[in-house]
Design a protein around this motif. Structure first.
Motif, mmCIF file in Angstrom:
data_model
loop_
_atom_site.group_PDB
_atom_site.id
_atom_site.type_symbol
_atom_site.label_atom_id
_atom_site.label_comp_id
_atom_site.label_asym_id
_atom_site.label_seq_id
_atom_site.Cartn_x
_atom_site.Cartn_y
_atom_site.Cartn_z
ATOM 1 N N THR A 228 1.013 -3.922 -6.948
ATOM 2 C CA THR A 228 0.763 -3.080 -6.032
ATOM 3 C C THR A 228 1.750 -2.722 -4.625
ATOM 4 O OG1 THR A 228 -2.302 -3.865 -6.290
ATOM 5 C CG2 THR A 228 -1.369 -2.390 -4.232
ATOM 6 N N ILE A 229 2.611 -3.934 -4.538
ATOM 7 C CA ILE A 229 3.454 -4.236 -3.677
ATOM 8 C C ILE A 229 4.482 -2.497 -3.500
ATOM 9 C CG2 ILE A 229 5.051 -5.145 -2.371
ATOM 10 C CD1 ILE A 229 3.124 -7.486 -2.457
ATOM 11 N N SER A 230 4.734 -3.255 -5.166
ATOM 12 C CA SER A 230 5.985 -2.523 -6.288
ATOM 13 C C SER A 230 5.721 -0.487 -6.085
ATOM 14 C CB SER A 230 6.984 -2.923 -7.018
ATOM 15 O OG SER A 230 6.201 -2.556 -7.966
ATOM 16 N N ASN A 231 4.470 -0.406 -6.310
ATOM 17 C CA ASN A 231 4.065 1.131 -6.668
ATOM 18 C C ASN A 231 4.059 1.445 -5.478
ATOM 19 O OD1 ASN A 231 4.765 0.674 -9.425
ATOM 20 N ND2 ASN A 231 2.391 0.055 -9.774
ATOM 21 N N ARG A 232 3.624 0.950 -4.587
ATOM 22 C CA ARG A 232 2.997 0.828 -3.340
ATOM 23 C C ARG A 232 3.932 1.189 -1.722
ATOM 24 N NH1 ARG A 232 -3.878 0.689 -2.683
ATOM 25 N NH2 ARG A 232 -4.175 2.598 -5.391
ATOM 26 N N GLN A 233 5.007 0.870 -2.154
ATOM 27 C CA GLN A 233 6.195 0.395 -1.273
ATOM 28 C C GLN A 233 6.487 1.620 -0.849
ATOM 29 O OE1 GLN A 233 9.841 -1.176 -2.454
ATOM 30 N NE2 GLN A 233 9.553 0.159 -4.518
ATOM 31 N N HIS A 234 5.629 3.087 -0.129
ATOM 32 C CA HIS A 234 6.311 3.548 0.348
ATOM 33 C C HIS A 234 5.392 3.605 1.792
ATOM 34 C CE1 HIS A 234 2.645 4.751 -2.277
ATOM 35 N NE2 HIS A 234 2.324 6.392 -1.382
ATOM 36 N N LEU A 235 4.681 3.360 1.552
ATOM 37 C CA LEU A 235 3.135 2.658 2.468
ATOM 38 C C LEU A 235 3.803 1.464 3.376
ATOM 39 C CD1 LEU A 235 -0.131 3.140 0.466
ATOM 40 C CD2 LEU A 235 0.884 4.730 1.677
ATOM 41 N N TYR A 236 3.632 1.947 4.775
ATOM 42 C CA TYR A 236 3.770 0.688 5.768
ATOM 43 C C TYR A 236 3.838 -0.064 6.058
ATOM 44 C CZ TYR A 236 4.996 -0.388 10.559
ATOM 45 O OH TYR A 236 5.673 -0.946 11.633
ATOM 46 N N VAL A 237 1.933 -0.472 5.107
ATOM 47 C CA VAL A 237 1.215 -2.166 4.834
ATOM 48 C C VAL A 237 1.685 -2.444 4.238
ATOM 49 C CG1 VAL A 237 -0.205 -1.032 3.728
ATOM 50 C CG2 VAL A 237 -0.606 -3.388 4.900
ATOM 51 N N TYR A 238 2.596 -1.695 2.779
ATOM 52 C CA TYR A 238 3.120 -2.803 1.709
ATOM 53 C C TYR A 238 4.239 -3.432 1.739
ATOM 54 C CZ TYR A 238 -1.667 -2.040 -0.675
ATOM 55 O OH TYR A 238 -2.661 -2.339 -1.554
ATOM 56 N N ARG A 239 5.739 -2.347 2.836
ATOM 57 C CA ARG A 239 6.499 -3.049 3.573
ATOM 58 C C ARG A 239 6.494 -3.793 4.072
ATOM 59 N NH1 ARG A 239 7.016 2.124 4.191
ATOM 60 N NH2 ARG A 239 8.178 1.646 6.255
ATOM 61 N N TRP A 240 5.585 -3.952 4.897
ATOM 62 C CA TRP A 240 5.327 -5.404 6.389
ATOM 63 C C TRP A 240 5.028 -6.326 5.051
ATOM 64 C CZ3 TRP A 240 0.838 -7.368 6.758
ATOM 65 C CH2 TRP A 240 -0.304 -8.170 7.631
ATOM 66 N N ILE A 241 3.974 -6.139 3.853
ATOM 67 C CA ILE A 241 3.143 -7.216 2.975
ATOM 68 C C ILE A 241 5.048 -7.877 2.466
ATOM 69 C CG2 ILE A 241 2.045 -7.469 1.400
ATOM 70 C CD1 ILE A 241 -0.115 -6.274 2.245
ATOM 71 N N LYS A 242 5.382 -7.085 1.828
ATOM 72 C CA LYS A 242 6.452 -7.805 1.119
ATOM 73 C C LYS A 242 7.805 -8.437 1.817
ATOM 74 C CE LYS A 242 10.528 -5.425 -1.764
ATOM 75 N NZ LYS A 242 11.069 -4.145 -2.688
ATOM 76 N N SER A 243 7.674 -8.018 3.285
ATOM 77 C CA SER A 243 8.346 -8.597 4.093
ATOM 78 C C SER A 243 7.662 -10.122 4.383
ATOM 79 C CB SER A 243 8.609 -7.875 5.635
ATOM 80 O OG SER A 243 7.402 -7.224 6.488
ATOM 81 N N LEU A 244 7.077 -10.206 4.793
ATOM 82 C CA LEU A 244 6.111 -11.048 5.033
ATOM 83 C C LEU A 244 6.640 -12.082 3.683
ATOM 84 C CD1 LEU A 244 2.385 -10.526 6.473
ATOM 85 C CD2 LEU A 244 4.888 -11.641 7.088
ATOM 86 N N ILE A 245 6.436 -11.758 2.571
ATOM 87 C CA ILE A 245 6.551 -12.086 1.373
ATOM 88 C C ILE A 245 8.236 -12.850 1.345
ATOM 89 C CG2 ILE A 245 6.055 -12.179 -1.708
ATOM 90 C CD1 ILE A 245 3.760 -10.589 -0.765
ATOM 91 N N SER A 246 8.959 -11.837 1.266
ATOM 92 C CA SER A 246 10.665 -12.529 1.134
ATOM 93 C C SER A 246 10.605 -13.490 2.138
ATOM 94 C CB SER A 246 11.402 -10.463 0.814
ATOM 95 O OG SER A 246 10.713 -10.310 2.907
ATOM 96 N N GLY A 247 9.382 -13.205 3.125
ATOM 97 C CA GLY A 247 10.013 -14.576 4.389
ATOM 98 C C GLY A 247 8.840 -16.113 4.176
#
Length: 127
Positions: free
Chosen positions: A36-55
Motif C-alpha cells: 500500500t505504501i509503495s503503490n500510494r506514495q503519491h498520497l501525503y498520508v503514505y509519505r508520512w507513514i513511510k517516514s515514520l516507519i523508516s525512523g
C-alpha cells in the motif's frame, strides 16, 4: 458498526489523519502494508507513514466515534476533519466522506483553486 479514527504521530502525539472504516484493525494493517505504501506514495498520508516507519515508528490509531450506518460514518468523518484541520497538520487531501464505496469523489468535475492545485502538485512530486 462503523468507525471514525485518527492516525497520530507517536513522536509528538500530533493528529495527522482522519479516516473511516468498518474494521479499524484491518484498516491499520492496510495503512502499514508495504505494498500500500509503495503503490500510494503519491498520497501525503503514505509519505508520512513511510517516514515514520523508516525512523522506527508506527502511527497510533485512536477510534473516536462508533456509528451505526455508513452515512453517519461519512458525515462524522467530514465533521472531524473540519474540526481538526484548523489546529493540526492533517494529511487528508479532501474534506472526507468520499470513502471507497464506489461513490464519486467530492471534487469530481469541480474546478479547484490555485492553492489546492499547488498542494496536489507538490504531493505528487513528493515534496
Amino acid at each position: 458498526m462503523f468507525y471514525v479514527y485518527l492516525l497520530i504521530d507517536p513522536r509528538d502525539r500530533s493528529i495527522r489523519y482522519v479516516g473511516a472504516t468498518k474494521n479499524p484493525a484491518k484498516r491499520l494493517q492496510t495503512h502499514l502494508s508495504p505494498s500500500t505504501i509503495s503503490n500510494r506514495q503519491h498520497l501525503y498520508v503514505y509519505r508520512w507513514i513511510k517516514s515514520l516507519i523508516s525512523g522506527g515508528y508506527s502511527p497510533m490509531m485512536q477510534v473516536v466515534e462508533e456509528l451505526t450506518s455508513h452515512e453517519e460514518m461519512m458525515k462524522s468523518e467530514m465533521n472531524w476533519i473540519e474540526k481538526l484541520k484548523k489546529d493540526n497538520k492533517l494529511c487528508n487531501l479532501t474534506i472526507g466522506g468520499d470513502g471507497s464505496n464506489g461513490r464519486a469523489a467530492w471534487n469530481k468535475g469541480r474546478t479547484m483553486g490555485p492553492s489546492f492545485r499547488s498542494r496536489a502538485r507538490l504531493s505528487k512530486l513528493g515534496k
